[in-house]
Design a protein around this motif. Structure first.
Motif, PDB file in Angstrom:
ATOM      1  N   PRO A  72     -10.762   4.494  10.360  1.00 20.94           N
ATOM      2  CA  PRO A  72     -10.660   4.270   8.870  1.00 20.94           C
ATOM      3  C   PRO A  72      -9.580   3.437   8.301  1.00 20.94           C
ATOM      4  O   PRO A  72      -8.652   3.197   9.103  1.00 20.94           O
ATOM      5  CB  PRO A  72     -10.438   5.497   8.562  1.00 20.94           C
ATOM      6  CG  PRO A  72     -10.760   6.720   9.464  1.00 20.94           C
ATOM      7  CD  PRO A  72     -10.395   6.141  10.709  1.00 20.94           C
ATOM      8  N   LYS A  73     -10.083   2.584   7.580  1.00 25.97           N
ATOM      9  CA  LYS A  73      -9.202   1.653   6.571  1.00 25.97           C
ATOM     10  C   LYS A  73      -8.229   2.664   5.958  1.00 25.97           C
ATOM     11  O   LYS A  73      -8.554   3.715   5.587  1.00 25.97           O
ATOM     12  CB  LYS A  73      -9.730   0.792   5.920  1.00 25.97           C
ATOM     13  CG  LYS A  73     -10.461  -0.451   6.764  1.00 25.97           C
ATOM     14  CD  LYS A  73     -11.324  -1.274   5.748  1.00 25.97           C
ATOM     15  CE  LYS A  73     -12.012  -2.482   6.534  1.00 25.97           C
ATOM     16  NZ  LYS A  73     -10.837  -3.331   7.270  1.00 25.97           N
ATOM     17  N   LEU A  74      -7.034   2.089   5.889  1.00 27.15           N
ATOM     18  CA  LEU A  74      -6.144   2.949   4.674  1.00 27.15           C
ATOM     19  C   LEU A  74      -5.951   2.185   3.394  1.00 27.15           C
ATOM     20  O   LEU A  74      -5.660   0.990   3.302  1.00 27.15           O
ATOM     21  CB  LEU A  74      -4.856   3.219   5.361  1.00 27.15           C
ATOM     22  CG  LEU A  74      -4.769   3.879   6.597  1.00 27.15           C
ATOM     23  CD1 LEU A  74      -3.340   4.112   6.960  1.00 27.15           C
ATOM     24  CD2 LEU A  74      -5.291   5.457   6.308  1.00 27.15           C
ATOM     25  N   ASP A  75      -6.115   2.880   2.172  1.00 28.70           N
ATOM     26  CA  ASP A  75      -5.869   2.514   0.940  1.00 28.70           C
ATOM     27  C   ASP A  75      -4.888   3.344   0.243  1.00 28.70           C
ATOM     28  O   ASP A  75      -5.149   4.370   0.006  1.00 28.70           O
ATOM     29  CB  ASP A  75      -7.081   2.610   0.228  1.00 28.70           C
ATOM     30  CG  ASP A  75      -6.887   1.984  -1.241  1.00 28.70           C
ATOM     31  OD1 ASP A  75      -6.826   0.994  -1.571  1.00 28.70           O
ATOM     32  OD2 ASP A  75      -6.979   3.005  -2.176  1.00 28.70           O
ATOM     33  N   THR A  76      -3.762   2.701  -0.386  1.00 28.76           N
ATOM     34  CA  THR A  76      -2.725   3.341  -0.829  1.00 28.76           C
ATOM     35  C   THR A  76      -2.943   3.181  -2.595  1.00 28.76           C
ATOM     36  O   THR A  76      -3.308   2.199  -2.988  1.00 28.76           O
ATOM     37  CB  THR A  76      -1.287   3.008  -0.751  1.00 28.76           C
ATOM     38  OG1 THR A  76      -1.276   1.386  -0.864  1.00 28.76           O
ATOM     39  CG2 THR A  76      -1.119   3.277   0.750  1.00 28.76           C
ATOM     40  N   ARG A  77      -2.495   4.306  -3.329  1.00 27.44           N
ATOM     41  CA  ARG A  77      -2.840   4.354  -4.735  1.00 27.44           C
ATOM     42  C   ARG A  77      -1.349   4.906  -5.388  1.00 27.44           C
ATOM     43  O   ARG A  77      -1.267   5.854  -4.937  1.00 27.44           O
ATOM     44  CB  ARG A  77      -3.871   5.129  -5.216  1.00 27.44           C
ATOM     45  CG  ARG A  77      -5.225   4.416  -4.942  1.00 27.44           C
ATOM     46  CD  ARG A  77      -5.360   3.161  -5.794  1.00 27.44           C
ATOM     47  NE  ARG A  77      -6.303   2.190  -4.935  1.00 27.44           N
ATOM     48  CZ  ARG A  77      -6.615   0.945  -5.401  1.00 27.44           C
ATOM     49  NH1 ARG A  77      -6.180   0.503  -6.639  1.00 27.44           N
ATOM     50  NH2 ARG A  77      -7.138  -0.121  -4.764  1.00 27.44           N
ATOM     51  N   ALA A  78      -0.666   4.026  -6.010  1.00 27.64           N
ATOM     52  CA  ALA A  78       0.711   4.319  -6.696  1.00 27.64           C
ATOM     53  C   ALA A  78       0.332   5.333  -8.035  1.00 27.64           C
ATOM     54  O   ALA A  78      -0.456   4.784  -8.871  1.00 27.64           O
ATOM     55  CB  ALA A  78       1.547   3.298  -6.881  1.00 27.64           C
ATOM     56  N   ALA A  79       0.807   6.501  -8.172  1.00 26.35           N
ATOM     57  CA  ALA A  79       0.890   7.242  -9.163  1.00 26.35           C
ATOM     58  C   ALA A  79       2.460   7.245 -10.189  1.00 26.35           C
ATOM     59  O   ALA A  79       3.276   7.883  -9.403  1.00 26.35           O
ATOM     60  CB  ALA A  79       0.452   8.723  -9.058  1.00 26.35           C
ATOM     61  N   VAL A  80       2.719   6.100 -10.678  1.00 24.83           N
ATOM     62  CA  VAL A  80       3.793   6.017 -11.487  1.00 24.83           C
ATOM     63  C   VAL A  80       3.974   6.480 -12.740  1.00 24.83           C
ATOM     64  O   VAL A  80       2.973   6.232 -13.841  1.00 24.83           O
ATOM     65  CB  VAL A  80       4.085   4.367 -11.605  1.00 24.83           C
ATOM     66  CG1 VAL A  80       5.453   4.162 -11.986  1.00 24.83           C
ATOM     67  CG2 VAL A  80       3.903   3.893 -10.247  1.00 24.83           C
ATOM     68  N   PHE A  81       4.915   7.303 -13.073  1.00 30.51           N
ATOM     69  CA  PHE A  81       4.888   7.882 -14.578  1.00 30.51           C
ATOM     70  C   PHE A  81       6.051   7.683 -15.461  1.00 30.51           C
ATOM     71  O   PHE A  81       7.217   7.274 -14.836  1.00 30.51           O
ATOM     72  CB  PHE A  81       4.940   9.532 -14.445  1.00 30.51           C
ATOM     73  CG  PHE A  81       3.730   9.962 -14.000  1.00 30.51           C
ATOM     74  CD1 PHE A  81       2.867  10.519 -14.930  1.00 30.51           C
ATOM     75  CD2 PHE A  81       3.082  10.248 -12.656  1.00 30.51           C
ATOM     76  CE1 PHE A  81       1.526  10.921 -14.667  1.00 30.51           C
ATOM     77  CE2 PHE A  81       2.017  10.630 -12.101  1.00 30.51           C
ATOM     78  CZ  PHE A  81       1.220  11.153 -13.269  1.00 30.51           C
ATOM     79  N   GLN A  82       5.990   7.496 -16.404  1.00 24.77           N
ATOM     80  CA  GLN A  82       7.135   7.231 -17.360  1.00 24.77           C
ATOM     81  C   GLN A  82       6.752   7.836 -18.846  1.00 24.77           C
ATOM     82  O   GLN A  82       5.772   7.445 -19.419  1.00 24.77           O
ATOM     83  CB  GLN A  82       7.298   5.629 -17.878  1.00 24.77           C
ATOM     84  CG  GLN A  82       8.447   5.185 -18.628  1.00 24.77           C
ATOM     85  CD  GLN A  82       8.719   3.768 -18.584  1.00 24.77           C
ATOM     86  OE1 GLN A  82       9.280   3.057 -17.626  1.00 24.77           O
ATOM     87  NE2 GLN A  82       8.091   2.991 -19.571  1.00 24.77           N
ATOM     88  N   ASP A  83       7.921   8.564 -19.566  1.00 28.77           N
ATOM     89  CA  ASP A  83       7.558   9.313 -20.836  1.00 28.77           C
ATOM     90  C   ASP A  83       6.097  10.100 -20.539  1.00 28.77           C
ATOM     91  O   ASP A  83       5.673  10.143 -21.605  1.00 28.77           O
ATOM     92  CB  ASP A  83       7.483   8.340 -21.974  1.00 28.77           C
ATOM     93  CG  ASP A  83       8.973   7.527 -22.087  1.00 28.77           C
ATOM     94  OD1 ASP A  83       9.858   8.247 -21.530  1.00 28.77           O
ATOM     95  OD2 ASP A  83       8.924   6.468 -22.217  1.00 28.77           O
ATOM     96  N   GLY A  84       5.859  10.643 -19.543  1.00 27.45           N
ATOM     97  CA  GLY A  84       4.734  11.489 -19.296  1.00 27.45           C
ATOM     98  C   GLY A  84       3.306  10.759 -19.427  1.00 27.45           C
ATOM     99  O   GLY A  84       2.298  11.368 -19.603  1.00 27.45           O
TER     100      GLY A  84
END
Length: 209
Positions: A72-84
């Motif tokens: 499989p290919k790998l795909d990254t997704r970033a969950a970046v939070f600021q002030d909720g």
């Protein structure tokens, strides 16, 4: 969780034939066997092109462009939070996604996650926690001809600002109840909700399919 997408058995057969042919081309030393495996690979691409209405050359580029044992290919997704609120970037299609993309061959998952946020949102981030490893076809549409593992990574912002680039046209911070139209081939509202839950949890066990 969404029900897994239903694919045509013809597409499943084409994918399996391509994987078998790719492995055969890599491991076989006999020139006659290699010729047969190449023909099987060509047939699998022709089947895929016929069933998806994609040009044959496009299918070959996407479907038959690798060597060795198919993984499989790998795909990254970033969950970046600021002030909720969570960071989303606007694709050239006008829809929004978590910053991310294919993992490059010369970087780690952590490095790729930070690189994609820098490229697409102009921000420096610190990857902190692996939220989930998902089989893409169980969660996103349309189903692709190749297998994809999606890795969602919780990140903390560390400075920077949006810069114009070739992949995204804007960035913004959104609450869960005020999400913009999403690029669902990359991330769904359910996947974004999962990221909010991971952010709020005192402890979090990585989810995986």
């Amino acid at each position: 969780m969404r029900e897994p997408a239903q694919t045509s058995p013809w597409l499943d057969w084409a994918v399996e034939l391509q994987a078998l042919a790719q492995a055969g081309l890599y491991y076989s030393k006999d020139p006659f066997d290699q010729e047969r495996f190449q023909r099987i690979r060509d047939i699998s691409a022709e089947m895929m092109a016929h069933k998806t209405a994609l040009p044959l050359e496009t299918v070959k580029d996407l479907f038959c462009g690798e060597t060795g044992y198919q993984t499989p290919k790998l795909d990254t997704r970033a969950a970046v939070f600021q002030d909720g609120k969570i960071l989303l970037v606007r694709e050239t299609s006008g829809r929004w996604s978590l910053p991310g993309g294919w993992v490059d061959v010369n970087v780690s998952v952590l490095e790729n996650t930070a690189k994609e946020v820098r490229e697409e949102a102009g921000l420096d981030v610190i990857p902190q926690r692996l939220i989930a490893v998902q089989d893409r076809e169980k969660h996103n549409r349309p189903v692709y001809a190749w297998k994809v593992c999606k890795l969602f990574v919780l990140c903390a912002p560390a400075g920077g600002e949006f810069r114009p680039n070739a992949e995204t046209t804007a960035s913004g911070w959104f609450s869960l109840g005020d999400l913009p139209p999403l690029a669902e081939e990359k991330n769904t509202a359910e996947q974004v909700r999962m990221c909010f839950e991971a952010r709020r949890a005192e402890t979090w066990e990585t989810l995986f399919d």
